[in-house]
Motif scaffolding. Structure first.
Motif, PDB file in Angstrom:
ATOM      1  N   THR A  47      17.112  -1.173  -0.993  1.00  0.00           N
ATOM      2  CA  THR A  47      16.183  -0.517  -2.322  1.00  0.00           C
ATOM      3  C   THR A  47      15.207  -1.524  -2.850  1.00  0.00           C
ATOM      4  O   THR A  47      14.058  -1.189  -3.315  1.00  0.00           O
ATOM      5  CB  THR A  47      17.198  -0.381  -3.300  1.00  0.00           C
ATOM      6  N   GLY A  48      15.565  -3.036  -2.717  1.00  0.00           N
ATOM      7  CA  GLY A  48      14.682  -3.956  -3.135  1.00  0.00           C
ATOM      8  C   GLY A  48      13.217  -3.926  -2.188  1.00  0.00           C
ATOM      9  O   GLY A  48      12.419  -4.070  -3.030  1.00  0.00           O
ATOM     10  N   LEU A  49      13.474  -3.697  -0.966  1.00  0.00           N
ATOM     11  CA  LEU A  49      12.261  -3.840   0.059  1.00  0.00           C
ATOM     12  C   LEU A  49      11.400  -2.614  -0.356  1.00  0.00           C
ATOM     13  O   LEU A  49      10.166  -2.661  -0.569  1.00  0.00           O
ATOM     14  CB  LEU A  49      12.789  -3.643   1.405  1.00  0.00           C
ATOM     15  N   ARG A  50      12.155  -1.413  -0.833  1.00  0.00           N
ATOM     16  CA  ARG A  50      11.513  -0.151  -1.126  1.00  0.00           C
ATOM     17  C   ARG A  50      10.477  -0.519  -2.331  1.00  0.00           C
ATOM     18  O   ARG A  50       9.316  -0.078  -2.709  1.00  0.00           O
ATOM     19  CB  ARG A  50      12.225   0.981  -1.311  1.00  0.00           C
ATOM     20  N   VAL A  51      11.209  -1.126  -3.500  1.00  0.00           N
ATOM     21  CA  VAL A  51      10.488  -1.433  -4.802  1.00  0.00           C
ATOM     22  C   VAL A  51       9.351  -2.251  -4.284  1.00  0.00           C
ATOM     23  O   VAL A  51       8.173  -2.006  -5.033  1.00  0.00           O
ATOM     24  CB  VAL A  51      11.593  -1.774  -5.602  1.00  0.00           C
ATOM     25  N   GLY A  52       9.610  -3.434  -3.846  1.00  0.00           N
ATOM     26  CA  GLY A  52       8.458  -4.478  -3.735  1.00  0.00           C
ATOM     27  C   GLY A  52       7.372  -3.926  -2.742  1.00  0.00           C
ATOM     28  O   GLY A  52       6.127  -4.212  -3.204  1.00  0.00           O
ATOM     29  N   VAL A  53       7.544  -3.192  -1.962  1.00  0.00           N
ATOM     30  CA  VAL A  53       6.567  -2.894  -0.860  1.00  0.00           C
ATOM     31  C   VAL A  53       5.790  -1.632  -1.469  1.00  0.00           C
ATOM     32  O   VAL A  53       4.501  -1.419  -1.644  1.00  0.00           O
ATOM     33  CB  VAL A  53       7.044  -2.024   0.430  1.00  0.00           C
ATOM     34  N   SER A  54       6.495  -0.645  -2.298  1.00  0.00           N
ATOM     35  CA  SER A  54       5.811   0.456  -2.992  1.00  0.00           C
ATOM     36  C   SER A  54       4.860  -0.290  -4.219  1.00  0.00           C
ATOM     37  O   SER A  54       3.695   0.262  -4.229  1.00  0.00           O
ATOM     38  CB  SER A  54       6.757   1.329  -3.690  1.00  0.00           C
ATOM     39  N   ALA A  55       5.411  -1.241  -4.690  1.00  0.00           N
ATOM     40  CA  ALA A  55       4.520  -1.771  -5.893  1.00  0.00           C
ATOM     41  C   ALA A  55       3.222  -2.527  -5.346  1.00  0.00           C
ATOM     42  O   ALA A  55       2.010  -2.273  -5.864  1.00  0.00           O
ATOM     43  CB  ALA A  55       5.284  -2.679  -6.557  1.00  0.00           C
ATOM     44  N   ALA A  56       3.477  -3.334  -4.183  1.00  0.00           N
ATOM     45  CA  ALA A  56       2.553  -3.772  -3.565  1.00  0.00           C
ATOM     46  C   ALA A  56       1.383  -3.031  -3.049  1.00  0.00           C
ATOM     47  O   ALA A  56       0.125  -3.265  -3.448  1.00  0.00           O
ATOM     48  CB  ALA A  56       3.067  -4.740  -2.474  1.00  0.00           C
ATOM     49  N   ARG A  57       1.833  -2.147  -2.415  1.00  0.00           N
ATOM     50  CA  ARG A  57       0.851  -0.906  -1.902  1.00  0.00           C
ATOM     51  C   ARG A  57       0.101  -0.231  -3.038  1.00  0.00           C
ATOM     52  O   ARG A  57      -1.168   0.101  -2.901  1.00  0.00           O
ATOM     53  CB  ARG A  57       1.463   0.055  -0.755  1.00  0.00           C
ATOM     54  N   GLY A  58       0.763   0.180  -4.118  1.00  0.00           N
ATOM     55  CA  GLY A  58       0.253   0.848  -5.157  1.00  0.00           C
ATOM     56  C   GLY A  58      -0.835  -0.193  -6.063  1.00  0.00           C
ATOM     57  O   GLY A  58      -1.819   0.390  -6.183  1.00  0.00           O
ATOM     58  N   LEU A  59      -0.448  -1.446  -6.049  1.00  0.00           N
ATOM     59  CA  LEU A  59      -1.616  -2.023  -6.685  1.00  0.00           C
ATOM     60  C   LEU A  59      -2.800  -2.510  -6.011  1.00  0.00           C
ATOM     61  O   LEU A  59      -3.790  -2.477  -6.434  1.00  0.00           O
ATOM     62  CB  LEU A  59      -0.771  -3.580  -6.970  1.00  0.00           C
ATOM     63  N   ALA A  60      -2.473  -2.582  -4.579  1.00  0.00           N
ATOM     64  CA  ALA A  60      -3.570  -2.813  -3.784  1.00  0.00           C
ATOM     65  C   ALA A  60      -4.654  -1.475  -3.793  1.00  0.00           C
ATOM     66  O   ALA A  60      -5.796  -1.646  -3.751  1.00  0.00           O
ATOM     67  CB  ALA A  60      -2.979  -3.103  -2.400  1.00  0.00           C
ATOM     68  N   LEU A  61      -3.850  -0.184  -3.663  1.00  0.00           N
ATOM     69  CA  LEU A  61      -4.987   0.847  -3.801  1.00  0.00           C
ATOM     70  C   LEU A  61      -5.399   0.888  -5.074  1.00  0.00           C
ATOM     71  O   LEU A  61      -6.683   1.392  -5.310  1.00  0.00           O
ATOM     72  CB  LEU A  61      -3.897   1.961  -3.686  1.00  0.00           C
ATOM     73  N   ALA A  62      -4.727   0.593  -6.234  1.00  0.00           N
ATOM     74  CA  ALA A  62      -5.331   0.669  -7.509  1.00  0.00           C
ATOM     75  C   ALA A  62      -6.594  -0.444  -7.890  1.00  0.00           C
ATOM     76  O   ALA A  62      -7.605  -0.238  -8.266  1.00  0.00           O
ATOM     77  CB  ALA A  62      -4.484   0.365  -8.562  1.00  0.00           C
ATOM     78  N   LEU A  63      -6.235  -1.657  -7.019  1.00  0.00           N
ATOM     79  CA  LEU A  63      -7.264  -2.600  -7.208  1.00  0.00           C
ATOM     80  C   LEU A  63      -8.268  -2.781  -6.217  1.00  0.00           C
ATOM     81  O   LEU A  63      -9.184  -3.367  -6.181  1.00  0.00           O
ATOM     82  CB  LEU A  63      -6.576  -4.031  -7.275  1.00  0.00           C
ATOM     83  N   LYS A  64      -8.060  -1.640  -5.194  1.00  0.00           N
ATOM     84  CA  LYS A  64      -8.988  -2.039  -3.993  1.00  0.00           C
ATOM     85  C   LYS A  64      -9.151  -3.050  -3.411  1.00  0.00           C
ATOM     86  O   LYS A  64     -10.118  -3.808  -2.947  1.00  0.00           O
ATOM     87  CB  LYS A  64     -10.608  -1.447  -4.487  1.00  0.00           C
ATOM     88  N   VAL A  65      -8.051  -3.746  -2.960  1.00  0.00           N
ATOM     89  CA  VAL A  65      -7.817  -5.070  -2.371  1.00  0.00           C
ATOM     90  C   VAL A  65      -6.680  -4.793  -1.318  1.00  0.00           C
ATOM     91  O   VAL A  65      -6.080  -3.831  -1.140  1.00  0.00           O
ATOM     92  CB  VAL A  65      -7.466  -6.253  -3.295  1.00  0.00           C
ATOM     93  N   PRO A  66      -6.832  -5.818  -0.129  1.00  0.00           N
ATOM     94  CA  PRO A  66      -5.844  -5.771   0.850  1.00  0.00           C
ATOM     95  C   PRO A  66      -4.197  -5.819   0.454  1.00  0.00           C
ATOM     96  O   PRO A  66      -4.023  -6.673  -0.633  1.00  0.00           O
ATOM     97  CB  PRO A  66      -6.372  -6.609   1.823  1.00  0.00           C
ATOM     98  N   ALA A  67      -3.390  -5.237   0.767  1.00  0.00           N
ATOM     99  CA  ALA A  67      -1.910  -5.636   0.827  1.00  0.00           C
ATOM    100  C   ALA A  67      -1.666  -5.992   2.248  1.00  0.00           C
ATOM    101  O   ALA A  67      -1.878  -5.695   3.343  1.00  0.00           O
ATOM    102  CB  ALA A  67      -1.113  -4.313   0.460  1.00  0.00           C
ATOM    103  N   ILE A  68      -0.631  -7.232   2.399  1.00  0.00           N
ATOM    104  CA  ILE A  68      -0.377  -8.121   3.377  1.00  0.00           C
ATOM    105  C   ILE A  68       1.092  -8.211   3.428  1.00  0.00           C
ATOM    106  O   ILE A  68       1.804  -8.712   2.326  1.00  0.00           O
ATOM    107  CB  ILE A  68      -1.062  -9.551   3.647  1.00  0.00           C
TER     108      ILE A  68
END
Length: 225
Positions: free
Chosen positions: A72-93
């Motif tokens: 569950t924690g991994l899904r939360v973290g990865v989803s948040a990172a990808r969402g923020l990266a998409l919104a900010l137009k920056v890479p996610a690593i």
């Protein structure tokens, strides 16, 4: 470049803001939750930004722990990172938990190979072996205790992760133990991400299927017209 690192792979809900150019942490926020990462992660991120005196607009990269760890924690973290990266137009690593633990162990024991290993239940150990220069040579994969101890023969690695002491006891001692936690310090994730080139979008590293599965036996048959 200013980087935001997120880790929800274990009991901690952690974020830090990192100056990749200067190689230093600017601010962090960490909660030891156990569960409930989804409810608290955005507040933790905002706390880290506030402590760093930065805003979302300052971020050039978002980094995240991709596991192995809590499903569950991994899904939360990865989803948040990808969402923020998409919104900010920056890479996610993505950075794996095992490589972060190995890097933390090599900070304490420079120039040594590391076996990073996490207790995963069901007599499984999720592990990876890293050479002196940090090169990954085996794993991440699920191993038995016997397999994990075999990787220490002739190499005398530093052990890291929640399975470190168990492996040390199985080989009769004599091996150094680095961080024995389920995850590394959040700044280690930031530092490792800062050294990576953006590639594929981060995905959770699952080394076995989730324990919770749909119970098909209780599904009602669909009526056909």
């Amino acid at each position: 470049m200013i980087l935001l690192a997120i880790d929800c792979s274990a009991s901690l809900c952690a974020a830090c803001v990192y100056d990749a150019g200067a190689g230093r942490e600017l601010g962090r926020s960490v909660l030891d939750l156990g569960k409930g990462h989804a409810e608290h992660l955005m507040a933790v991120i905002e706390g880290a930004l506030k402590n760093a005196e930065k805003t979302y607009a300052d971020l050039g990269t978002v980094a995240v722990s991709v596991g192995p760890g809590s499903f569950t924690g991994l899904r939360v973290g990865v989803s948040a990172a990808r969402g923020l990266a998409l919104a900010l137009k920056v890479p996610a690593i993505g950075v794996t938990t095992l490589e972060a633990l190995a890097a933390e162990a090599q900070d304490a024991f420079p120039g040594r190979p590391v076996l990073a290993a996490l207790d995963a239940g069901r007599d499984e150990i999720h592990a990876a072996f890293y050479e002196k220069d940090g090169t990954l040579t085996r794993g991440p994969a699920a191993f038995t205790l016997e397999d994990a101890t075999a990787m220490t023969r002739g190499t005398s690695p530093v052990l890291a992760g929640t399975a470190a002491r168990r492996i040390a006891e199985a080989v009769g001692g004599g091996l150094d133990i680095g961080p024995a936690a389920a995850t590394a310090d959040i700044a280690v994730y930031a530092r490792l991400a800062a050294a990576k080139q953006p590639g594929e979008k981060p995905r959770p590293v699952y080394l076995r299927e989730a324990d919770a599965k749909p119970q098909a036996g209780f599904v009602l048959p669909r009526k056909t017209p």
